[in-house]
Structures are given as structure tokens and as C-alpha cells.
Design a protein around this motif. Structure first.
Motif, PDB file in Angstrom:
ATOM      1  N   LYS A   1       0.858  -1.192   0.000  1.00 56.42           N
ATOM      2  CA  LYS A   1       0.000   0.000   0.000  1.00 56.42           C
ATOM      3  C   LYS A   1       0.889   1.236   0.000  1.00 56.42           C
ATOM      4  CE  LYS A   1      -3.749   2.361   2.429  1.00 56.42           C
ATOM      5  NZ  LYS A   1      -3.064   3.667   2.370  1.00 56.42           N
ATOM      6  N   THR A   2       0.749   2.057  -1.022  1.00 57.49           N
ATOM      7  CA  THR A   2       1.530   3.287  -1.101  1.00 57.49           C
ATOM      8  C   THR A   2       0.790   4.415  -0.387  1.00 57.49           C
ATOM      9  OG1 THR A   2       0.529   3.915  -3.223  1.00 57.49           O
ATOM     10  CG2 THR A   2       2.509   2.540  -3.289  1.00 57.49           C
ATOM     11  N   LYS A   3       1.473   5.520  -0.192  1.00 53.51           N
ATOM     12  CA  LYS A   3       0.885   6.635   0.543  1.00 53.51           C
ATOM     13  C   LYS A   3      -0.207   7.307  -0.272  1.00 53.51           C
ATOM     14  CE  LYS A   3       5.043   7.665   3.209  1.00 53.51           C
ATOM     15  NZ  LYS A   3       6.067   8.698   3.530  1.00 53.51           N
ATOM     16  N   ASP A   4      -1.261   7.674   0.412  1.00 52.22           N
ATOM     17  CA  ASP A   4      -2.386   8.349  -0.234  1.00 52.22           C
ATOM     18  C   ASP A   4      -2.144   9.852  -0.291  1.00 52.22           C
ATOM     19  OD1 ASP A   4      -3.808   5.970  -0.573  1.00 52.22           O
ATOM     20  OD2 ASP A   4      -4.677   6.105   1.446  1.00 52.22           O
ATOM     21  N   PRO A   5      -2.789  10.535  -1.237  1.00 49.77           N
ATOM     22  CA  PRO A   5      -2.696  11.996  -1.276  1.00 49.77           C
ATOM     23  C   PRO A   5      -3.330  12.620  -0.035  1.00 49.77           C
ATOM     24  CG  PRO A   5      -3.534  11.101  -3.351  1.00 49.77           C
ATOM     25  CD  PRO A   5      -3.546   9.982  -2.363  1.00 49.77           C
ATOM     26  N   VAL A   6      -2.867  13.805   0.313  1.00 47.02           N
ATOM     27  CA  VAL A   6      -3.426  14.566   1.425  1.00 47.02           C
ATOM     28  C   VAL A   6      -3.693  15.991   0.946  1.00 47.02           C
ATOM     29  CG1 VAL A   6      -2.307  13.184   3.202  1.00 47.02           C
ATOM     30  CG2 VAL A   6      -1.113  15.153   2.261  1.00 47.02           C
ATOM     31  N   PHE A   7      -4.509  16.709   1.699  1.00 50.31           N
ATOM     32  CA  PHE A   7      -4.866  18.069   1.305  1.00 50.31           C
ATOM     33  C   PHE A   7      -3.854  19.065   1.873  1.00 50.31           C
ATOM     34  CE2 PHE A   7      -8.994  15.802   1.282  1.00 50.31           C
ATOM     35  CZ  PHE A   7      -9.276  15.935  -0.077  1.00 50.31           C
ATOM     36  N   ALA A   8      -2.591  18.894   1.476  1.00 47.58           N
ATOM     37  CA  ALA A   8      -1.516  19.796   1.893  1.00 47.58           C
ATOM     38  C   ALA A   8      -0.364  19.650   0.913  1.00 47.58           C
ATOM     39  CB  ALA A   8      -1.055  19.478   3.308  1.00 47.58           C
ATOM     40  N   TYR A   9       0.357  20.759   0.702  1.00 47.72           N
ATOM     41  CA  TYR A   9       1.514  20.735  -0.187  1.00 47.72           C
ATOM     42  C   TYR A   9       2.685  20.021   0.505  1.00 47.72           C
ATOM     43  CZ  TYR A   9      -0.728  24.142  -3.264  1.00 47.72           C
ATOM     44  OH  TYR A   9      -1.585  24.778  -4.136  1.00 47.72           O
ATOM     45  N   SER A  10       3.314  19.127  -0.209  1.00 47.35           N
ATOM     46  CA  SER A  10       4.497  18.443   0.320  1.00 47.35           C
ATOM     47  C   SER A  10       5.293  17.853  -0.831  1.00 47.35           C
ATOM     48  CB  SER A  10       4.113  17.336   1.311  1.00 47.35           C
ATOM     49  OG  SER A  10       3.349  16.325   0.675  1.00 47.35           O
ATOM     50  N   GLY A  11       6.558  17.588  -0.565  1.00 48.13           N
ATOM     51  CA  GLY A  11       7.424  17.000  -1.575  1.00 48.13           C
ATOM     52  C   GLY A  11       8.660  16.403  -0.938  1.00 48.13           C
ATOM     53  N   ALA A  12       9.329  15.544  -1.670  1.00 43.97           N
ATOM     54  CA  ALA A  12      10.537  14.897  -1.157  1.00 43.97           C
ATOM     55  C   ALA A  12      11.394  14.449  -2.329  1.00 43.97           C
ATOM     56  CB  ALA A  12      10.187  13.707  -0.274  1.00 43.97           C
ATOM     57  N   VAL A  13      12.712  14.517  -2.124  1.00 44.00           N
ATOM     58  CA  VAL A  13      13.675  14.064  -3.120  1.00 44.00           C
ATOM     59  C   VAL A  13      14.755  13.264  -2.407  1.00 44.00           C
ATOM     60  CG1 VAL A  13      15.376  14.743  -4.859  1.00 44.00           C
ATOM     61  CG2 VAL A  13      13.261  16.044  -4.624  1.00 44.00           C
ATOM     62  N   GLU A  14      15.170  12.167  -3.028  1.00 47.61           N
ATOM     63  CA  GLU A  14      16.217  11.324  -2.437  1.00 47.61           C
ATOM     64  C   GLU A  14      17.105  10.788  -3.556  1.00 47.61           C
ATOM     65  OE1 GLU A  14      15.459   8.457   0.957  1.00 47.61           O
ATOM     66  OE2 GLU A  14      15.833   7.044  -0.677  1.00 47.61           O
ATOM     67  N   THR A  15      18.394  10.783  -3.298  1.00 43.67           N
ATOM     68  CA  THR A  15      19.337  10.236  -4.269  1.00 43.67           C
ATOM     69  C   THR A  15      20.398   9.420  -3.550  1.00 43.67           C
ATOM     70  OG1 THR A  15      20.886  10.788  -6.056  1.00 43.67           O
ATOM     71  CG2 THR A  15      20.784  12.294  -4.184  1.00 43.67           C
ATOM     72  N   SER A  16      20.922   8.411  -4.208  1.00 45.59           N
ATOM     73  CA  SER A  16      21.929   7.554  -3.581  1.00 45.59           C
ATOM     74  C   SER A  16      22.790   6.913  -4.658  1.00 45.59           C
ATOM     75  CB  SER A  16      21.269   6.466  -2.732  1.00 45.59           C
ATOM     76  OG  SER A  16      20.443   5.637  -3.522  1.00 45.59           O
ATOM     77  N   ILE A  17      23.995   6.508  -4.256  1.00 43.71           N
ATOM     78  CA  ILE A  17      24.912   5.784  -5.130  1.00 43.71           C
ATOM     79  C   ILE A  17      25.397   4.553  -4.384  1.00 43.71           C
ATOM     80  CG2 ILE A  17      25.633   7.830  -6.394  1.00 43.71           C
ATOM     81  CD1 ILE A  17      28.140   7.902  -4.679  1.00 43.71           C
ATOM     82  N   GLY A  18      25.806   3.538  -5.129  1.00 46.04           N
ATOM     83  CA  GLY A  18      26.262   2.308  -4.493  1.00 46.04           C
ATOM     84  C   GLY A  18      27.245   1.565  -5.370  1.00 46.04           C
ATOM     85  N   LYS A  19      27.575   0.380  -4.966  1.00 43.06           N
ATOM     86  CA  LYS A  19      28.517  -0.433  -5.711  1.00 43.06           C
ATOM     87  C   LYS A  19      27.911  -0.907  -7.016  1.00 43.06           C
ATOM     88  CE  LYS A  19      27.202  -4.554  -3.060  1.00 43.06           C
ATOM     89  NZ  LYS A  19      27.701  -5.634  -2.172  1.00 43.06           N
TER      90      LYS A  19
ATOM     91  N   GLY B   1      22.279   0.410 -12.771  1.00 47.38           N
ATOM     92  CA  GLY B   1      23.465  -0.243 -12.244  1.00 47.38           C
ATOM     93  C   GLY B   1      23.895  -1.375 -13.156  1.00 47.38           C
ATOM     94  N   THR B   2      24.848  -2.146 -12.703  1.00 48.28           N
ATOM     95  CA  THR B   2      25.331  -3.306 -13.451  1.00 48.28           C
ATOM     96  C   THR B   2      25.304  -4.530 -12.555  1.00 48.28           C
ATOM     97  OG1 THR B   2      27.620  -2.802 -12.846  1.00 48.28           O
ATOM     98  CG2 THR B   2      26.807  -1.910 -14.930  1.00 48.28           C
ATOM     99  N   SER B   3      25.166  -5.677 -13.166  1.00 45.90           N
ATOM    100  CA  SER B   3      25.113  -6.926 -12.418  1.00 45.90           C
ATOM    101  C   SER B   3      26.494  -7.309 -11.894  1.00 45.90           C
ATOM    102  CB  SER B   3      24.552  -8.047 -13.296  1.00 45.90           C
ATOM    103  OG  SER B   3      24.617  -9.296 -12.628  1.00 45.90           O
ATOM    104  N   ALA B   4      26.498  -8.010 -10.761  1.00 42.80           N
ATOM    105  CA  ALA B   4      27.758  -8.503 -10.208  1.00 42.80           C
ATOM    106  C   ALA B   4      28.310  -9.671 -11.022  1.00 42.80           C
ATOM    107  CB  ALA B   4      27.559  -8.934  -8.760  1.00 42.80           C
TER     108      ALA B   4
END
Length: 255
Positions: free
Chosen positions: A167-185, A215-218
């Protein structure tokens, strides 16, 4: 003598029963109140204690606190009584029941076979390819429930092994936002974003989320006609949800 001892013991027990709750309240309360865990995978929301099915549920907080949980497969790997095959086009096995189904790969595609493990994302049943080959991310996910054992009566045909409910998050009656970034092997890259927009106050709201991974496979694979590098990993997840609460009340005032 024994009669006196019995009467004394009864008096002490009565005093403890009367003074015990008052003492606990005066001391600030040493007990801990546990939060009620609600399970909705059986189509009726009820507490975990009242759910007859063997189930494991994780909310947003638990998904963030547990290390190395990025996809649904990561959750299933840490679930009791489940095994997830690596490097094979097969669904997880639940309590010894192969979730892949009676047919595999191209045979399953042309025959229209269904996997024995069900997967529901916001109430939508996933296809065979999504269950066997897919691996949804946990970005903007609210809860995950893993129901072990036959679930065909409630969630659809052939869910003999069990069902995974996302179950993903439902919309709400308010402005909001989020950004995420990551790197790995292995050249791993990931960019995720979410925006929530109230379109009409208390009536209409929308939520959009996206997750892009590469990404690439091991393991090193040889190229074959049509595919230059089979080891390349690309995953794009786009999701949109709309919340509508129209005012359906009728104005009976006549002029």
C-alpha cells in the motif's frame, strides 16, 4: 494460628488490590502501551491479534529503520518461512510452496499461467511478469503485509502460497514534496522524488512519485543478438494517485 495467618494474608491481598492501581498512577505509570497494528490484507481492516492468517506487517517507520530494505524482494528475504531464489526467474517460495506456478518463463506467458504467490499493489493484482521478474521499490510506500498460506478466497485465483500486499501513501490536502538520491557499488545510481498537490481544498488532491534506478550486475554475461549488455540493470517506477472527496449533499432550500 493458621486461621490468623489466612486472615492476615487476605487483608494484605485486599490492600494490594486497592492500592496497586493508585500507586501506579501516582508514579507516572511504569507500563508501556503498545500501538495497535492494523492488517488490511484480508479486505477487512482489523488488528493483528484478531487476524487468523499468519501475517507479517511493516509500516513506513519500520521500513526505514530496518537496514538494507530498498525493494519488496528485500522485505521478503527477511520474512520468516519465505525463501527468494537469486539469479532465477522464479517467485519466492512460501512454506515450501513454489510461488512461481505450474509454468515458467515463455510457457507461462503464452499459456496465461498465474503465479501461486499473489501480489497486490494498492488493490491492483499484479501480473505474472510483475511477480516473477519485477521488484518494486519501497519509495513512497506506506505499509507492506505478507500473508502466508492460501489466500485465493479473498484475493483471487491461484494464490495458494500466499499474498504480498503493498500500500503506497495516499494523497493529502496539503503541499508536500521529497527528493532522495543515492549511489552504491556496481555503478548503482538511484533518484527518487514525490510531490503532493491539493488541487481543490478538501475536495481533490493528487500525489505523484517516481523512482529511477540503474546499475550493473555482479555477474558478467555474454552479449547476444538484440542485447549488447545483459548485465545492465534499469528500473523505472512511476505512480500517480488521486484523492476525491466531493460534497454530495443536496440543498433542499427552495426560494
Amino acid at each position: 494460628m493458621f486461621k490468623i495467618l489466612r486472615e492476615s494474608a487476605s487483608s494484605v491481598a485486599l490492600a494490594m488490590a486497592v492500592l496497586g492501581p493508585a500507586s501506579a498512577q501516582e508514579g507516572g505509570g511504569g507500563g508501556t502501551t503498545l500501538e495497535t497494528i492494523t492488517i488490511s490484507g484480508e479486505l477487512i481492516e482489523r488488528s493483528w491479534l484478531r487476524t487468523g492468517t499468519s501475517v507479517q506487517g511493516l509500516d513506513e517507520k519500520q521500513l526505514k529503520e530496518r537496514p538494507a530494505l530498498e525493494t519488496v524482494r528485500d522485505v521478503l528475504e527477511d520474512t520468516v518461512n519465505m525463501t527468494t531464489p537469486t539469479g532465477a526467474a522464479k517467485a519466492p517460495t512460501v512454506r515450501g510452496v513454489d510461488g512461481t506456478g505450474p509454468a515458467e518463463n515463455a510457457n507461462a506467458f503464452f499459456a496465461g499461467s498465474r503465479a501461486r504467490l499473489g501480489l497486490r499493489i494498492d488493490g491492483r493484482p499484479a501480473s505474472y511478469n510483475e511477480i516473477v521478474f519485477g521488484n518494486p521499490t519501497l519509495w513512497d510506500v506506506d505499509t507492506i503485509e505478507v500473508l502466508r498460506g492460501p489466500q485465493s478466497t479473498l484475493v483471487g485465483r491461484n494464490a495458494i502460497a500466499g499474498t504480498v500486499v503493498v500500500k503506497t501513501k495516499d494523497p493529502v490536502f496539503a503541499y508536500s514534496g521529497a527528493v532522495e538520491t543515492s549511489i552504491g557499488k556496481f555503478d548503482g545510481r538511484r533518484v527518487s522524488g514525490m510531490i503532493n498537490l491539493p488541487i481543490i481544498d478538501n475536495v481533490l488532491a493528487a500525489r505523484l512519485s517516481a523512482d529511477i534506478q540503474s546499475g550493473t550486475s555482479a555477474v558478467s554475461y555474454d552479449a547476444f543478438p538484440g542485447v549488447d549488455n545483459p548485465g545492465d540493470i534499469r528500473a523505472h517506477t512511476l505512480r500517480g494517485k488521486l484523492l476525491a472527496k466531493p460534497d454530495l449533499g443536496l440543498d433542499s432550500t427552495c426560494a
